[in-house]
Design a protein around this motif. Structure first.
Motif, PDB file in Angstrom:
ATOM      1  N   ILE A  22      21.953-138.676  92.181  1.00 55.58           N
ATOM      2  CA  ILE A  22      22.343-139.749  93.110  1.00 55.58           C
ATOM      3  C   ILE A  22      23.862-139.958  93.119  1.00 55.58           C
ATOM      4  O   ILE A  22      24.370-140.762  93.897  1.00 55.58           O
ATOM      5  CB  ILE A  22      21.638-141.097  92.816  1.00 55.58           C
ATOM      6  N   CYS A  78      31.749-132.915  99.889  1.00 57.63           N
ATOM      7  CA  CYS A  78      31.280-133.731 101.038  1.00 57.63           C
ATOM      8  C   CYS A  78      30.051-134.555 100.641  1.00 57.63           C
ATOM      9  O   CYS A  78      29.942-135.733 100.983  1.00 57.63           O
ATOM     10  CB  CYS A  78      30.898-132.847 102.223  1.00 57.63           C
ATOM     11  N   MET A  79      29.114-133.909  99.942  1.00 58.00           N
ATOM     12  CA  MET A  79      27.873-134.586  99.570  1.00 58.00           C
ATOM     13  C   MET A  79      28.129-135.644  98.502  1.00 58.00           C
ATOM     14  O   MET A  79      27.530-136.718  98.511  1.00 58.00           O
ATOM     15  CB  MET A  79      26.856-133.568  99.043  1.00 58.00           C
ATOM     16  N   ASP A  95      29.703-138.662 100.094  1.00 50.65           N
ATOM     17  CA  ASP A  95      28.711-139.412 100.874  1.00 50.65           C
ATOM     18  C   ASP A  95      27.849-140.294  99.967  1.00 50.65           C
ATOM     19  O   ASP A  95      27.416-141.365 100.359  1.00 50.65           O
ATOM     20  CB  ASP A  95      27.829-138.466 101.679  1.00 50.65           C
ATOM     21  N   LEU A  96      27.605-139.842  98.740  1.00 46.86           N
ATOM     22  CA  LEU A  96      26.815-140.634  97.801  1.00 46.86           C
ATOM     23  C   LEU A  96      27.633-141.749  97.160  1.00 46.86           C
ATOM     24  O   LEU A  96      27.130-142.852  96.955  1.00 46.86           O
ATOM     25  CB  LEU A  96      26.237-139.729  96.707  1.00 46.86           C
ATOM     26  N   LYS A 126      30.689-143.182  98.150  1.00 48.16           N
ATOM     27  CA  LYS A 126      31.166-144.176  99.134  1.00 48.16           C
ATOM     28  C   LYS A 126      32.472-144.886  98.793  1.00 48.16           C
ATOM     29  O   LYS A 126      32.878-145.795  99.503  1.00 48.16           O
ATOM     30  CB  LYS A 126      30.100-145.252  99.424  1.00 48.16           C
ATOM     31  N   LYS A 127      33.092-144.557  97.688  1.00 48.67           N
ATOM     32  CA  LYS A 127      34.416-145.112  97.400  1.00 48.67           C
ATOM     33  C   LYS A 127      35.102-144.247  96.345  1.00 48.67           C
ATOM     34  O   LYS A 127      34.447-143.469  95.646  1.00 48.67           O
ATOM     35  CB  LYS A 127      34.339-146.568  96.944  1.00 48.67           C
TER      36      LYS A 127
END
Lengths: 366, 366
Positions: free
Chosen positions: B273, B342-343, B346-347, B349-350
């Motif tokens: 995650i 990239c992935m 995206d997980l 977020k900061k």
């Protein structure tokens, strides 16, 4: 377009989900064990309420932040993850508010906790019965003795018992394989109970993963079970034999954005950032999701031979047999059963139920 | 504990990132092509500003929602994804606000847009030069003619040219392989330009993926390049040869929560995650992240032989050679270079920058 879904949307079948919860609660009751479900799969206070309806009053989570989120409505939470010393402030916050139980597997961690805790916490010693991710093997008796001495010496840490997670059942493909892993756990943990029960008369044994708890029926060798994924199940659990496809309670609704008939492919808006990159292999083919028939927000059986064959960030490529590819048009919705529902939920963070309500999840702390 | 990091935290090396941006901007300038970077990797208005510093004034994104987020500061955005008809309302909203360009590859989509658009949008025809994810192969001249006739007949859709994404460079492991994919794209798109230039004298050719744009230097056969991942790079790009490890500008800082010396393993708080389940294979070993030396928020070279060998939801298992395992303690931080940045972004977020500031990303619409 029968629904208002415009983007990849995680749809939750409430009836299937409640049935899964009821079935597992009944099993726990019949085995006379505590049912402490793992909430890392659904991550939702609202879905948590459905567990309260079947009498659940204690839960498992996989991070302290998740414990913080659920502490709003739950006052008995086990964090089934090795203690992260860097979050001692959050541990202390939670310990004043709820009955918090942690997992330990090293003397260093117990000493650190004993020095830093402001309030009492419960603790399980994590036992490795063959998964080899975390925990202490039962053969390391000296380490177990040291650890228990160290725990006993602390007035802040209350020893609760031994806990194991037989995550290696995920590679099983038959009931017999799962049973054999289960029996090792039973024997090893029962041995520990026998050894330490005089000294710790209240110690309990905690066990539980979705494959074991789904496939087996009698958990009376343990005192507590902690399955989590069963709340929704997924394609992986179907493959293991934990459930049937009709038990899977979440599907990702994805808009069709392109069709390539000459190579039997449909391109969907629904990629790795929605489904996660978890995959299974079937007949040397990587599969990132199975496709089910849908009508409105409900869905039915799997469509034979149709599956997600690859994923990039936002794109999914669906293999579609020639016999049915003309049934699909750009703008349609395709429903995908996730390979691993826990990961898909963590990405999607909310559900649209088959009753057309939105259900929210734990948010990222921003 | 030299930093205040308590949980898995994505650290961004600002100097490396700005160097990556400057290098690519310089390349585009030397080839006299438009630099329209793909912002799906960083997903951040703040990092977008660093592109403005080198003169960038137009961007690429991978979803309409991402276009919506960036439309706050950018007025020329290409959505490099097949049009999702279900988001026509958002398309119409954006079209009134910015110069929006879409990708089309079917007559049905063009007809739908022509019927539903309230304002003008630009459009590229997506060409498949061998990646076989989306787009029309140049051999389908009849379809291309139909599509262009259909576009010409619309007063809402302005034809901009042909666009390709040679994503199959991601499986290349040498400059020669990348060059050969590049040359196919050059030949095929130049052929189209020659064929249609009389009819559409302003048509342009748009190209770009990080491997090609990193490894090659002369893009003058095209009019525009759109690389994205180069802003941070990652372990996959190192493997392809797009960059060196010292160019990778993001690393995930993960707390150590357990150590198992007998099997050379360190358990970190940092799982699927956080990193995503993307992996590479090296010498038959699956690798989910490489480990680098760290001091404070900065990090240095990769540690030879140390890597993330498996990931579950929150756990990462790091293989650690015997010679150095005693250097690590529970509570330490381990820095992981992601397989696919990239992935990971995206997980997460900061970002926490190496200058100790937080940088935010596009949020999930809740």
């Amino acid at each position: 377009m029968k629904t208002s879904v415009s983007c990849p949307t995680l749809v939750l079948d409430v009836d299937r989900c409640k049935r899964n919860i009821q079935r597992m609660a009944k099993k726990a009751k019949e085995s006379k064990v505590i049912f402490r479900p793992h909430f890392k799969t659904h991550q939702s206070l609202e879905i948590g309420k459905w567990f309260k309806e079947v009498g659940v009053n204690c839960i498992t989570v996989s991070s302290l932040r998740m414990a913080q989120y659920f502490s709003e409505e739950w006052d008995d939470i086990t964090v089934a993850f090795p203690v992260n010393l860097r979050e001692i402030d959050l541990i202390n916050d939670l310990a004043t508010k709820i009955h918090l139980t942690l997992l330990v597997e090293s003397v260093e961690t117990v000493q650190f906790l004993n020095n830093q805790l402001l309030d009492k916490v419960g603790c399980f010693v994590k036992i490795d019965t063959g998964y080899h991710r975390t925990g202490i093997p039962v053969s390391k008796i000296e380490l177990l003795d040291d650890l228990l001495n160290c725990i006993s010496a602390s007035d802040k840490i209350q020893f609760k018992g031994f806990l194991t997670h037989t995550g290696h059942t995920y590679s099983c493909r038959s009931k017999e394989e799962i049973e054999s892993i289960y029996m090792v756990a039973v024997n090893e943990l029962s041995g520990l109970k026998k050894r330490y029960l005089n000294r710790f008369p209240n110690l309990i044994l905690s066990f539980g993963d979705t494959p074991s708890c789904s496939v087996l029926d009698d958990f009376s060798a343990f005192d507590e079970i902690r399955p989590g994924n069963f709340v929704f199940y997924d394609v992986t659990q179907c493959l293991i034999g934990s459930c049937e496809s009709k038990d899977v309670a979440v599907a990702l609704a994805c808009p069709v954005v392109a069709i390539h008939k000459d190579r039997n492919e449909i391109v969907i808006y629904g990629g790795g950032i929605h489904l996660s990159k978890d995959r299974i292999e079937e007949n040397s083919q990587l599969i990132f999701g199975k496709i089910v028939k849908n009508s409105g927000l409900k869905w039915g059986d799997e469509i034979d031979g149709m599956f997600v064959k690859s994923l990039s960030q936002e794109h999914g490529i669906v293999y579609c047999p020639e016999r049915i590819i003309d049934d699909f048009n750009v703008g349609d919705l395709i429903y995908v059963l996730p390979i691993h529902s826990c990961m898909t939920i963590d990405l999607m963070k909310k559900y649209l139920t088959t009753k057309n309500d939105w259900v929210s999840c734990m948010k990222l702390e921003q």
